[in-house]
Scaffold this active site. Structure first.
Site, PDB file in Angstrom:
ATOM      1  N   LEU A  16       0.832  -1.215   0.000  1.00  0.00           N
ATOM      2  CA  LEU A  16       0.000   0.000   0.000  1.00  0.00           C
ATOM      3  C   LEU A  16       0.863   1.261   0.000  1.00  0.00           C
ATOM      4  CD1 LEU A  16      -2.738  -1.028   2.628  1.00  0.00           C
ATOM      5  CD2 LEU A  16      -2.663  -1.485   0.167  1.00  0.00           C
ATOM      6  N   ASP A  58      13.529   2.943  10.580  1.00  0.00           N
ATOM      7  CA  ASP A  58      12.695   2.096  11.431  1.00  0.00           C
ATOM      8  C   ASP A  58      11.752   3.065  12.141  1.00  0.00           C
ATOM      9  OD1 ASP A  58      11.550   0.742  13.559  1.00  0.00           O
ATOM     10  OD2 ASP A  58      13.277  -0.564  13.830  1.00  0.00           O
ATOM     11  N   TYR A 162      -2.398  -7.826  16.561  1.00  0.00           N
ATOM     12  CA  TYR A 162      -2.605  -6.979  15.378  1.00  0.00           C
ATOM     13  C   TYR A 162      -3.843  -6.098  15.560  1.00  0.00           C
ATOM     14  CZ  TYR A 162      -2.954  -5.752  10.422  1.00  0.00           C
ATOM     15  OH  TYR A 162      -3.032  -5.075   9.227  1.00  0.00           O
ATOM     16  N   THR A 197      -1.343  -7.415  -1.480  1.00  0.00           N
ATOM     17  CA  THR A 197       0.018  -6.910  -1.227  1.00  0.00           C
ATOM     18  C   THR A 197       0.873  -8.083  -0.729  1.00  0.00           C
ATOM     19  OG1 THR A 197      -0.261  -6.464   1.122  1.00  0.00           O
ATOM     20  CG2 THR A 197      -0.994  -4.727  -0.381  1.00  0.00           C
TER      21      THR A 197
HETATM   22  N1  LIG Z   1      -2.685  -5.888   2.849  1.00  0.00           N
HETATM   23  C1  LIG Z   1      -3.785  -5.835   3.551  1.00  0.00           C
HETATM   24  O1  LIG Z   1      -4.734  -6.566   3.293  1.00  0.00           O
HETATM   25  C2  LIG Z   1      -3.918  -4.876   4.686  1.00  0.00           C
HETATM   26  C3  LIG Z   1      -2.875  -4.131   5.174  1.00  0.00           C
HETATM   27  N2  LIG Z   1      -3.110  -3.263   6.222  1.00  0.00           N
HETATM   28  C4  LIG Z   1      -2.047  -2.416   6.747  1.00  0.00           C
HETATM   29  O2  LIG Z   1      -1.527  -1.628   5.689  1.00  0.00           O
HETATM   30  C5  LIG Z   1      -0.161  -1.308   5.930  1.00  0.00           C
HETATM   31  C6  LIG Z   1       0.654  -1.698   4.708  1.00  0.00           C
HETATM   32  O3  LIG Z   1       0.565  -3.105   4.560  1.00  0.00           O
HETATM   33  P1  LIG Z   1       0.967  -3.866   3.210  1.00  0.00           P
HETATM   34  O4  LIG Z   1       1.335  -2.894   2.195  1.00  0.00           O
HETATM   35  O5  LIG Z   1      -0.080  -4.860   2.972  1.00  0.00           O
HETATM   36  O6  LIG Z   1       2.242  -4.659   3.757  1.00  0.00           O
HETATM   37  P2  LIG Z   1       3.700  -4.863   3.152  1.00  0.00           P
HETATM   38  O7  LIG Z   1       4.294  -5.931   4.014  1.00  0.00           O
HETATM   39  O8  LIG Z   1       3.663  -5.012   1.693  1.00  0.00           O
HETATM   40  O9  LIG Z   1       4.406  -3.453   3.477  1.00  0.00           O
HETATM   41  C7  LIG Z   1       4.708  -3.052   4.768  1.00  0.00           C
HETATM   42  C8  LIG Z   1       5.996  -2.240   4.709  1.00  0.00           C
HETATM   43  O10 LIG Z   1       6.270  -1.765   6.020  1.00  0.00           O
HETATM   44  C9  LIG Z   1       7.660  -1.862   6.229  1.00  0.00           C
HETATM   45  N3  LIG Z   1       7.962  -1.926   7.661  1.00  0.00           N
HETATM   46  C10 LIG Z   1       7.697  -2.926   8.531  1.00  0.00           C
HETATM   47  N4  LIG Z   1       8.177  -2.625   9.738  1.00  0.00           N
HETATM   48  C11 LIG Z   1       8.740  -1.390   9.635  1.00  0.00           C
HETATM   49  C12 LIG Z   1       9.411  -0.531  10.543  1.00  0.00           C
HETATM   50  N5  LIG Z   1       9.612  -0.874  11.827  1.00  0.00           N
HETATM   51  N6  LIG Z   1       9.859   0.660  10.093  1.00  0.00           N
HETATM   52  C13 LIG Z   1       9.682   1.025   8.804  1.00  0.00           C
HETATM   53  N7  LIG Z   1       9.065   0.252   7.887  1.00  0.00           N
HETATM   54  C14 LIG Z   1       8.596  -0.941   8.313  1.00  0.00           C
HETATM   55  C15 LIG Z   1       8.069  -3.141   5.508  1.00  0.00           C
HETATM   56  O11 LIG Z   1       9.480  -3.156   5.232  1.00  0.00           O
HETATM   57  C16 LIG Z   1       7.216  -3.065   4.256  1.00  0.00           C
HETATM   58  O12 LIG Z   1       7.894  -2.414   3.208  1.00  0.00           O
HETATM   59  C17 LIG Z   1       0.228  -2.054   7.196  1.00  0.00           C
HETATM   60  O13 LIG Z   1       0.148  -1.168   8.275  1.00  0.00           O
HETATM   61  C18 LIG Z   1      -0.840  -3.131   7.318  1.00  0.00           C
HETATM   62  O14 LIG Z   1      -1.030  -3.514   8.658  1.00  0.00           O
HETATM   63  C19 LIG Z   1      -4.320  -3.122   6.784  1.00  0.00           C
HETATM   64  C20 LIG Z   1      -5.370  -3.842   6.340  1.00  0.00           C
HETATM   65  C21 LIG Z   1      -5.256  -4.764   5.246  1.00  0.00           C
HETATM   66  C1  LIG Z   2      -5.666 -14.070  10.165  1.00  0.00           C
HETATM   67  C2  LIG Z   2      -5.342 -14.038   8.669  1.00  0.00           C
HETATM   68  C3  LIG Z   2      -6.416 -14.858   7.929  1.00  0.00           C
HETATM   69  C4  LIG Z   2      -6.301 -16.327   8.120  1.00  0.00           C
HETATM   70  C5  LIG Z   2      -4.920 -16.820   7.891  1.00  0.00           C
HETATM   71  O1  LIG Z   2      -4.771 -17.959   7.494  1.00  0.00           O
HETATM   72  C6  LIG Z   2      -3.824 -15.965   8.173  1.00  0.00           C
HETATM   73  C7  LIG Z   2      -3.966 -14.671   8.568  1.00  0.00           C
HETATM   74  C8  LIG Z   2      -2.786 -13.880   8.971  1.00  0.00           C
HETATM   75  C9  LIG Z   2      -2.765 -12.507   8.337  1.00  0.00           C
HETATM   76  C10 LIG Z   2      -4.107 -11.779   8.555  1.00  0.00           C
HETATM   77  C11 LIG Z   2      -5.279 -12.628   8.025  1.00  0.00           C
HETATM   78  C12 LIG Z   2      -6.625 -11.870   8.097  1.00  0.00           C
HETATM   79  O2  LIG Z   2      -7.087 -11.754   9.420  1.00  0.00           O
HETATM   80  C13 LIG Z   2      -6.558 -10.442   7.484  1.00  0.00           C
HETATM   81  C14 LIG Z   2      -5.353  -9.651   7.984  1.00  0.00           C
HETATM   82  C15 LIG Z   2      -5.559  -9.243   9.450  1.00  0.00           C
HETATM   83  C16 LIG Z   2      -4.086 -10.470   7.765  1.00  0.00           C
HETATM   84  C17 LIG Z   2      -2.977  -9.473   8.018  1.00  0.00           C
HETATM   85  C18 LIG Z   2      -3.512  -8.173   7.361  1.00  0.00           C
HETATM   86  C19 LIG Z   2      -5.014  -8.397   7.142  1.00  0.00           C
HETATM   87  O3  LIG Z   2      -5.244  -8.607   5.772  1.00  0.00           O
HETATM   88  C20 LIG Z   2      -5.801  -7.178   7.544  1.00  0.00           C
HETATM   89  O4  LIG Z   2      -5.334  -6.268   8.205  1.00  0.00           O
HETATM   90  C21 LIG Z   2      -7.170  -7.108   7.137  1.00  0.00           C
HETATM   91  O5  LIG Z   2      -7.842  -6.231   7.505  1.00  0.00           O
END
Ligand SMILES: NC(=O)C1=CN([C@@H]2O[C@H](COP(=O)(O)OP(=O)(O)OC[C@H]3O[C@@H](n4cnc5c(N)ncnc54)[C@H](O)[C@@H]3O)[C@@H](O)[C@H]2O)C=CC1
Ligand SMILES: C[C@]12CCC(=O)C=C1CC[C@@H]1[C@@H]2[C@@H](O)C[C@@]2(C)[C@H]1CC[C@]2(O)C(=O)C=O
Length: 255
Positions: A16, A58, A162, A197
């Site tokens: 994202l 970080d 989380y 992602t």
């Molecule tokens: N992919 C999804 O379905 C969802 C993602 N999110 C949230 O969206 C945000 C982005 O997630 P994604 O792009 O999916 O994950 P991603 O794993 O592709 O990107 C996360 C980035 O954060 C960086 N990161 C991790 N720890 C760090 C730190 N201590 N300091 C600086 N950078 C750090 C990683 O190196 C990575 O580049 C996260 O906060 C995640 O929890 C929320 C809901 C759904």
């Molecule tokens: C808990 C989930 C879904 C089930 C599984 O096999 C593994 C998981 C670990 C990562 C979780 C999964 C789901 O709860 C959706 C989230 C919480 C995912 C990490 C990011 C996630 O997509 C999210 O923030 C959705 O809102």
């Protein structure tokens, strides 16, 4: 308008965050991409051209975040937008009764440190720099966008750490909007549903298909560009403040 704005995007090397950096740069903004030194930040910044600079950060470190903000000021002259995308997830039950093992406390703390403390660290330090901007005609000096998750509201099994970390981000949004209102700094939080992602790519295909089927409409994972679109909309709409916006295709996650 986003053109010529200066932004810092944490977690900007992947998912994202990366989509946000790409969109902002394409629209003429200048961007500091802040991500871990171990990320692909350098490569990605090179791909995106001179208006994107990578700084290894970080988000839990005051020194690292300060360096990223100083880079925004030194290279681009100011900071208009801070986007918090850095995050980490875990899937561990509170107690595993088959193995007689409790959730490790350091796993819980690590997730809270990155997702909650890291987000607040970036907010508090960015606000200081934005506060030095000349206000626009509306009195606005800057905008902050955080990333929570729908897990803040309907966390699944194994998501205690989380969900708690993201609920804290939702919870801090309104009080921070109130704290920063005197300086004309707005803050909103986005709560994404399920997005395509690397964070979700780590799950088996079967689990991803199952998760996507639980979304009412559109019945697919969200594209990171759809998240980035919302970041821009928040930046450009002066009345959006103190609110968390779900972007989830009406998903309500099952236990
Ligand atoms: N992919 C999804 O379905 C969802 C993602 N999110 C949230 O969206 C945000 C982005 O997630 P994604 O792009 O999916 O994950 P991603 O794993 O592709 O990107 C996360 C980035 O954060 C960086 N990161 C991790 N720890 C760090 C730190 N201590 N300091 C600086 N950078 C750090 C990683 O190196 C990575 O580049 C996260 O906060 C995640 O929890 C929320 C809901 C759904
Ligand atoms: C808990 C989930 C879904 C089930 C599984 O096999 C593994 C998981 C670990 C990562 C979780 C999964 C789901 O709860 C959706 C989230 C919480 C995912 C990490 C990011 C996630 O997509 C999210 O923030 C959705 O809102």
């Amino acid at each position: 308008m986003i053109k010529n704005a200066v932004a810092v995007v944490t977690g900007g090397a992947s998912g994202l965050g990366r989509a946000t950096v790409e969109r902002l740069a394409k629209q003429g903004a200048r961007v500091v991409m802040a991500d871990l030194g171990s990320s692909k930040g350098n490569e990605v910044a090179k791909e995106l051209g001179d208006n994107v600079v990578f700084v290894p950060v970080d988000v839990t470190s005051e020194k690292d975040v300060t360096t990223a903000l100083e880079t925004a000021k030194d290279k681009f002259g100011r900071l208009d937008l801070a986007v918090n995308c850095a995050g980490t997830a875990t899937a561990v039950r509170t107690y595993n009764f088959n193995k007689n093992a409790a959730h490790r406390l350091d796993d819980f703390t690590r997730v809270l440190m990155v997702n909650t403390v890291g987000t607040f660290n970036v907010i508090r330090l960015s606000a200081g720099l934005m506060g030095t901007n000349e206000p626009n005609q509306d009195g606005q000096r800057g905008v902050i966008v955080n990333t929570a998750s729908v897990a803040a509201y309907d966390g699944q099994i194994g998501q205690a750490a989380y969900s708690a970390s993201k609920a804290a981000v939702v919870g801090m949004t309104l009080p921070i909007a109130r704290d920063l209102s005197t300086q004309g700094i707005r803050i909103c939080t986005i709560a994404p549903g399920l997005f395509n992602t690397p964070m979700l790519a780590a799950l088996p295909e079967k689990v991803r298909t199952f998760l996507a089927k639980s979304i009412p409409f559109p019945q697919r994972l969200g594209e990171p560009s759809e998240y980035a679109h919302l970041v821009q909309a928040i930046y450009e709409n002066p009345l959006m403040n103190g609110e968390t916006i779900r972007i989830d295709g009406a998903l309500r996650m099952q236990p």
